[in-house]
Every structure is written in C-alpha cells, then in structure tokens.
Scaffold this active site. Structure first.
Site, PDB file in Angstrom:
ATOM      1  N   GLY A 137       0.816  -1.210   0.000  1.00 40.27           N
ATOM      2  CA  GLY A 137       0.000   0.000   0.000  1.00 40.27           C
ATOM      3  C   GLY A 137       0.848   1.257   0.000  1.00 40.27           C
ATOM      4  O   GLY A 137       0.379   2.338  -0.345  1.00 40.27           O
ATOM      5  N   ARG A 138       2.079   1.111   0.443  1.00 43.69           N
ATOM      6  CA  ARG A 138       2.962   2.280   0.409  1.00 43.69           C
ATOM      7  C   ARG A 138       4.414   1.867   0.208  1.00 43.69           C
ATOM      8  O   ARG A 138       5.338   2.551   0.657  1.00 43.69           O
ATOM      9  CB  ARG A 138       2.814   3.100   1.681  1.00 43.69           C
ATOM     10  CG  ARG A 138       3.037   2.299   2.941  1.00 43.69           C
ATOM     11  CD  ARG A 138       3.193   3.227   4.085  1.00 43.69           C
ATOM     12  NE  ARG A 138       3.121   2.501   5.334  1.00 43.69           N
ATOM     13  CZ  ARG A 138       3.239   3.076   6.489  1.00 43.69           C
ATOM     14  NH1 ARG A 138       3.429   4.368   6.555  1.00 43.69           N
ATOM     15  NH2 ARG A 138       3.173   2.373   7.587  1.00 43.69           N
TER      16      ARG A 138
ATOM     17  N   LYS B 258       9.587   2.968   1.013  1.00 37.25           N
ATOM     18  CA  LYS B 258       8.377   2.884   1.842  1.00 37.25           C
ATOM     19  C   LYS B 258       7.906   4.300   2.139  1.00 37.25           C
ATOM     20  O   LYS B 258       8.617   5.064   2.791  1.00 37.25           O
ATOM     21  CB  LYS B 258       8.693   2.127   3.140  1.00 37.25           C
ATOM     22  CG  LYS B 258       7.473   1.883   4.010  1.00 37.25           C
ATOM     23  CD  LYS B 258       7.753   0.833   5.053  1.00 37.25           C
ATOM     24  CE  LYS B 258       6.596   0.687   6.027  1.00 37.25           C
ATOM     25  NZ  LYS B 258       6.864  -0.324   7.040  1.00 37.25           N
TER      26      LYS B 258
ATOM     27  N   GLY C  54      -0.576   6.062   1.331  1.00 37.84           N
ATOM     28  CA  GLY C  54       0.671   5.610   0.692  1.00 37.84           C
ATOM     29  C   GLY C  54       1.914   6.304   1.217  1.00 37.84           C
ATOM     30  O   GLY C  54       3.006   6.129   0.668  1.00 37.84           O
TER      31      GLY C  54
ATOM     32  N   ARG D  23      14.325   0.390   1.775  1.00 33.07           N
ATOM     33  CA  ARG D  23      14.744  -0.875   2.365  1.00 33.07           C
ATOM     34  C   ARG D  23      15.192  -1.837   1.278  1.00 33.07           C
ATOM     35  O   ARG D  23      14.755  -1.738   0.126  1.00 33.07           O
ATOM     36  CB  ARG D  23      13.669  -1.449   3.283  1.00 33.07           C
ATOM     37  CG  ARG D  23      12.323  -1.589   2.666  1.00 33.07           C
ATOM     38  CD  ARG D  23      11.323  -2.044   3.720  1.00 33.07           C
ATOM     39  NE  ARG D  23      10.043  -2.322   3.125  1.00 33.07           N
ATOM     40  CZ  ARG D  23       8.973  -2.662   3.799  1.00 33.07           C
ATOM     41  NH1 ARG D  23       9.021  -2.780   5.107  1.00 33.07           N
ATOM     42  NH2 ARG D  23       7.830  -2.891   3.190  1.00 33.07           N
TER      43      ARG D  23
ATOM     44  N   ASP E 298       0.998 -11.209   6.353  1.00 36.63           N
ATOM     45  CA  ASP E 298       1.544 -10.322   5.320  1.00 36.63           C
ATOM     46  C   ASP E 298       2.856  -9.694   5.777  1.00 36.63           C
ATOM     47  O   ASP E 298       3.541  -9.045   4.994  1.00 36.63           O
ATOM     48  CB  ASP E 298       0.527  -9.225   4.948  1.00 36.63           C
ATOM     49  CG  ASP E 298       0.003  -8.488   6.160  1.00 36.63           C
ATOM     50  OD1 ASP E 298      -0.538  -9.147   7.063  1.00 36.63           O
ATOM     51  OD2 ASP E 298       0.150  -7.256   6.216  1.00 36.63           O
TER      52      ASP E 298
ATOM     53  N   ASP F 293       8.932  -5.284   8.041  1.00 35.21           N
ATOM     54  CA  ASP F 293       7.877  -4.347   8.429  1.00 35.21           C
ATOM     55  C   ASP F 293       7.980  -3.927   9.886  1.00 35.21           C
ATOM     56  O   ASP F 293       7.289  -4.443  10.766  1.00 35.21           O
ATOM     57  CB  ASP F 293       6.486  -4.932   8.141  1.00 35.21           C
ATOM     58  CG  ASP F 293       6.034  -4.514   6.752  1.00 35.21           C
ATOM     59  OD1 ASP F 293       6.848  -3.935   6.013  1.00 35.21           O
ATOM     60  OD2 ASP F 293       4.861  -4.769   6.399  1.00 35.21           O
TER      61      ASP F 293
HETATM   62  P1  AMP Z   1       1.188  -3.144   8.179  1.00 34.49           P
HETATM   63  O1  AMP Z   1       0.366  -3.638   9.302  1.00 34.49           O
HETATM   64  O2  AMP Z   1       1.935  -1.864   8.441  1.00 34.49           O
HETATM   65  O3  AMP Z   1       2.101  -4.180   7.634  1.00 34.49           O
HETATM   66  O4  AMP Z   1       0.185  -2.739   7.014  1.00 34.49           O
HETATM   67  C1  AMP Z   1      -0.846  -3.557   6.567  1.00 34.49           C
HETATM   68  C2  AMP Z   1      -1.271  -3.139   5.198  1.00 34.49           C
HETATM   69  O5  AMP Z   1      -1.666  -1.775   5.190  1.00 34.49           O
HETATM   70  C3  AMP Z   1      -0.205  -3.269   4.117  1.00 34.49           C
HETATM   71  O6  AMP Z   1      -0.825  -3.686   2.957  1.00 34.49           O
HETATM   72  C4  AMP Z   1       0.316  -1.866   3.989  1.00 34.49           C
HETATM   73  O7  AMP Z   1       0.862  -1.609   2.730  1.00 34.49           O
HETATM   74  C5  AMP Z   1      -0.927  -1.046   4.230  1.00 34.49           C
HETATM   75  N1  AMP Z   1      -0.638   0.301   4.729  1.00 34.49           N
HETATM   76  C6  AMP Z   1      -0.192   0.651   5.952  1.00 34.49           C
HETATM   77  N2  AMP Z   1      -0.044   1.988   6.047  1.00 34.49           N
HETATM   78  C7  AMP Z   1      -0.394   2.502   4.845  1.00 34.49           C
HETATM   79  C8  AMP Z   1      -0.468   3.824   4.301  1.00 34.49           C
HETATM   80  N3  AMP Z   1      -0.141   4.904   5.007  1.00 34.49           N
HETATM   81  N4  AMP Z   1      -0.859   3.940   3.023  1.00 34.49           N
HETATM   82  C9  AMP Z   1      -1.207   2.877   2.282  1.00 34.49           C
HETATM   83  N5  AMP Z   1      -1.187   1.624   2.736  1.00 34.49           N
HETATM   84  C10 AMP Z   1      -0.782   1.430   4.001  1.00 34.49           C
HETATM   85 MG    MG Z   2       3.020  -4.940   6.296  1.00 35.78          MG
END
Ligand code: AMP
Ligand code: MG
Length: 516
Positions: free
Chosen positions: A104-105, A124, A137, A194, A271, A281
């Site tokens: 997502g980002r 990122k 993002g 990264r 994930d 992450d």
């Molecule tokens: P995480 O728990 O940080 O691994 O994020 C879970 C999901 O949310 C992943 O698909 C990330 O890419 C997405 N995500 C987290 N923060 C953002 C953001 N600010 N913009 C877009 N996608 C995000």
């Molecule tokens: Mg993640």
C-alpha cells in the site's frame, strides 16, 4: 569502486511473473497478476537525513553522486531501465483473513545484481498504489526513523532482517491521528529505502490460494524456489516440501533471535512474514524492558495481546500453518507438511532452551532444568528487571558472590525480602551450574549473545525529536552505537540505561499505535 546505481539491473521478479494489465493507480482488487506498475510520487523538497554507510560498504559499492542518490531515494527520479512496481498479496491480520492487502505504500524501484547477489530496493512511503485501500501511501518521520534504525540495529545484533539504505524527508506534510482520537496533526513526510534479496511474504502465496488461482500459485512457488531456494533443485512436489521445511526452519531461527534480544515485532500478521525468514515491516515493535512476557508494544493489540513477547514462537507456527495450507493444493499430501510443523514445535522448544542457556553462559544444557528457567523468569517478572541490563550484567558475575549479584545485577529492582530469598535460591543453583561449566571464556562468550545496546523505543523517539529541530546528532549517534551492540563503547554508555521515567507513559516511547 563502482557506483551503487551502475550495477546490472536484473528485474527478475517482473520479467518472470505477470504484471497487472491496468495502470490505474486507484485502490482496487488486482487479479491474475503478481504486481502493478506504479510511479513514485514527486516529493516537494527532498532532503537526505542519513544513509547506511556501513551497509553500502558491505555491498561493495559507493555513492558517487549524493544529489542523484537523494533524488532516487525520495522517489523524485526513477532508476533508468527499471519499471517500478508494487506487489499484490493478502494476509491474515490478528487471526482473520483480511483479503487483498498488497504494497500500500511500498514501491520497488530497482532490482540489482550487486557483486553476484540479487537485491531488491523498495521505497516505503513514496506514494499511493492500487493496494493503498483507504490510506495515503505515505509515511511519517517518526515511524521512518524507527524502521531505518531498527533494520540496521537488528542486522548488527545478528538477527535476520531486511536492511535499510537511506532515510529522507520529503518536504511534504503528512496528516496522522496518532492516538486515533480525533486529533489529526501534520507531520514530516519521510521515506526509507529498504533492501532485501526478496520482499515476498507468506501473504503473496495466500492471496492466490484463497482465490483458488492455483496456476499463479504454482508460478510464484516455482519462481521463489528457482530464485531464492535454487539449491533445492528443479521445482517439483518434493522440492515444494523441502522448500516448506526450509522456510519453517528460517522462521523458527528468526523468532529465537527475537526472543534472545527481547524484540517484540508487534504485528506478526502473515503479510508481515518474509518467505526468506527475515524480520520485515518495522511498525509498532518494541524491546522488552521490565521483563514482562505478556507485553506487546502495539496499542491495537493491547486487549487480546496476540503478539506478546512470549507468544511469538506460537504465532510463528500459526503463520506457518497458513503458509502450509496455501501451498497444499500444489502438494496434495498433508502428512509431510504436518510432520514439518510438528518438528517446528519440538525444535522450537529445544532451540529456545539452548538459547536461554547460552544467555546464562551454560552449555551443558541437559543439566539445566525447565524449572530452573521458569523460576528465573518468575523472579525477573516479580522484580520488574530490565531484560537487557540483567543479562549483560550477569556476564561479569562470578560464581560465589551473591552480594555482587544482588547489588550489581539486580540493582534496586528487588522489592522485599521474599524477592531476595527467591533470588538467593536461583543464585545458589546458578553458582553450582557455572562452577560445573568451569569455562574461563564464560564472560566473553556471554557478551556475544547478550547485547549491551538495543534500540529502546525512547531512543528512536529522541532522535526524531532532534530531527524535528533540524539536529541529526542523536540519529547519527544511535546509528553508530548500534553498529556494535555487543561492544562496551564506554563513551556512549548513557544509552545503557533503563528507559527514563518520562518515557514510561509517553506516546511513541512505551506503547505504540499502528499510526505511521
Ligand atoms: P502493516 O500492518 O503496516 O504491515 O500494514 C498492513 C497493510 O496496510 C499493508 O498492505 C500496507 O501496505 C498497508 N498500509 C499501511 N499503512 C499505509 C499507508 N499509510 N498507506 C497505504 N497503505 C498502508
Ligand atoms: Mg506490512
């Protein structure tokens, strides 16, 4: 030496696996493809805050044009000859299937062959992708400082991890509601680059499997084996099983390292599980300070505590079960997968025992009873002792000096006479065990597994506070400190301290939200 950007571009992932045919950069479901091409967002005023000089040296390259490097690492300029992309994956979040997630980002900006090793570079926080769902993002400075420093800190602690190459400020404001309580504020936007041999996660397999897209599932598995587990030979049902066995072992080893250094990941969703057994992450992670096995740094998980310190081994298994289920349709034989999962449980217990014994300087592991370890842990909990400091101080304790142990190792942490007598009991047994070991290298060996310096949350917080005032001294100092976490470094000893009182309740210092 060669410039970092003059390396051979490989593009293995994109040349072997199918791209999303749509270029529409809007949140959407992406089927029958492994990734989507996407451009990075142009930053308003990029500024390089730090780059990982040591890592760059390890790669055997150099940065010849720092301005160009800053442009690339902030998403302002692409790397010529590479089409940037974001990956499609799904995941189980906090135990439930969450559907398509994806980068997502995160945007992959290069895949290079550097001195015969393949590396993917990923930004990122460089803008939205088709996988951004409802989010922007982007990433903010505080979370980027945490990911940047911790990736490198973990590497030098000897924990398998993705690496970090650079930290930039974008010059854009990013709005975040840190406490999710209706008080959004503008923060500094930032981007971490990264780097890893691959960013493939368990979730990349899960998404195809759950969609019953076994054709693409097979393509991904064959690709992963050919690229990253090539020693297993030509992909087949047998190699799939061997592949799974290796992922299980790598995951187990990674988690045992986490337990050794007191690292709590905080969001062990599938994930966030690397297919290479790398820590990936860095979100609301934390380090155990007062020894509390039920601690998690993640406020989102503060009720269920699914990802607490003591559960990480079990959660690893749970996640591996999801991976096994995902690739099962290509194997159609549950018994070997089940056997590997059973082995994980057994081996985890014995590896953990070995690891905790090594922290105590004990190598005759069969002489060390489960009960002895249990009592030690109970004492640590009751006395609220800082894990890192306890084990580090223990390195220099001799077998017959309870007073030194009591005053020196436990400091003022013990509470009352009951506490003292429990410790006395532990110490009597411990003295006996170390006398039996008769190891004149004990201190030296213990100091190689018991770090003196870890990245406590308040440290990254202080670095961010200073950066906000335009001062990068703390960040530089922490980067240097954490290159040698097992060394004494007397000139930086101020970081060998329990978390200060002010940090105990401060947002971003003890508990963390997922806001990043
Ligand atoms: P995480 O728990 O940080 O691994 O994020 C879970 C999901 O949310 C992943 O698909 C990330 O890419 C997405 N995500 C987290 N923060 C953002 C953001 N600010 N913009 C877009 N996608 C995000
Ligand atoms: Mg993640």
């Amino acid at each position: 030496m060669n410039d970092i950007f003059s390396q051979d571009i490989t593009s293995n992932f994109t040349s072997n696996l199918r791209a999303d045919s749509s270029l529409v950069n809007e949140p959407r479901q992406v089927y029958n493809s492994f990734y989507s091409y996407v451009y990075t967002k142009t930053p308003f005023n990029p500024e390089l805050i730090h780059h990982a000089e040591e890592f760059i040296k390890e790669l055997g390259v150099e940065i010849q044009d720092i301005d160009y490097f800053t442009q690339v690492m902030s998403g302002a300029k692409p790397i010529e000859g590479f089409k940037s992309f974001s990956m499609c994956y799904g995941g189980h979040q906090f135990g439930s299937w969450a559907g398509q997630l994806g980068d997502g980002r995160a945007i992959n900006i290069a895949e290079f062959d550097i001195n015969n090793k393949n590396w993917s570079f990923q930004l990122k926080g460089a803008g939205p992708t088709p996988y951004s769902r409802t989010a922007d993002g982007l990433a903010v400075l505080r979370s980027s400082v945490r990911e940047y420093l911790c990736s490198e800190a973990m590497h030098y602690l000897g924990v398998p991890t993705t690496r970090a190459l650079s930290l930039v400020k974008t010059g854009d404001a990013v709005t975040r509601d840190v406490l999710y309580d209706g008080h959004p504020e503008d923060e500094d936007g930032a981007i971490v680059c990264r780097v890893a041999p691959s960013f493939i996660r368990f979730g990349n397999f899960e998404i195809f499997s759950i969609r019953k897209d076994y054709d693409n599932l097979k393509k991904l598995l064959d690709y992963t084996i050919t690229q990253h587990y090539s020693h297993l030979g030509v992909p087949s049902k047998e190699t799939y099983i061997e592949f799974f066995r290796e992922v299980v072992v790598k995951t187990k080893e990674m988690i045992i390292h986490w337990q050794r250094v007191g690292f709590v990941h905080g969001v062990m969703n599938t994930d966030n599980m690397s297919i290479l057994g790398l820590t990936i992450d860095y979100g609301p992670y934390g380090w155990l300070e007062d020894y509390d096995p039920s601690w998690t740094p993640n406020t989102t998980d503060s009720y269920q505590k699914r990802y607490r310190y003591e559960s990480q081994g079990n959660v690893g298994l749970w996640n591996l079960i999801q991976l096994a289920k995902s690739i099962y349709p290509l194997i159609e034989d549950a018994a070997p997968l089940q056997k590997i999962l059973n082995d994980y449980e057994k081996e985890y217990a014995s590896d953990y025992h070995k690891m905790i014994c090594s922290k105590l300087g004990l190598y005759r592991v069969e002489d060390v009873s489960e009960n002895f370890i249990k009592e030690l842990k109970m004492n640590l909990v009751n006395s609220e002792i800082d894990m890192t400091i306890f084990f580090r101080e223990l390195c220099s304790i001799s077998s017959d000096d309870f007073d030194k142990f009591y005053e020196g190792v436990l400091k003022s942490s013990y509470k009352d006479e009951d506490d003292k007598s429990s410790w006395q009991k532990f110490y009597t047994k411990y003295s006996e065990l170390i006398t039996n070991e008769n190891d004149n290298k004990r201190e030296e060996k213990m100091k190689l597994v018991n770090p003196k310096y870890v990245l406590r949350n308040y440290m990254a917080h202080l670095a961010t506070q200073d950066l906000k005032k335009g001062n990068s001294n703390t960040l530089n100092e922490l980067y240097t400190l954490l290159l040698n976490p097992y060394d004494e470094q007397p000139e930086l000893e101020k970081w060998y301290e329990k978390r200060p009182a002010w940090a105990k309740t401060k947002v971003g210092c003890s508990m963390l939200s997922c806001s990043s």
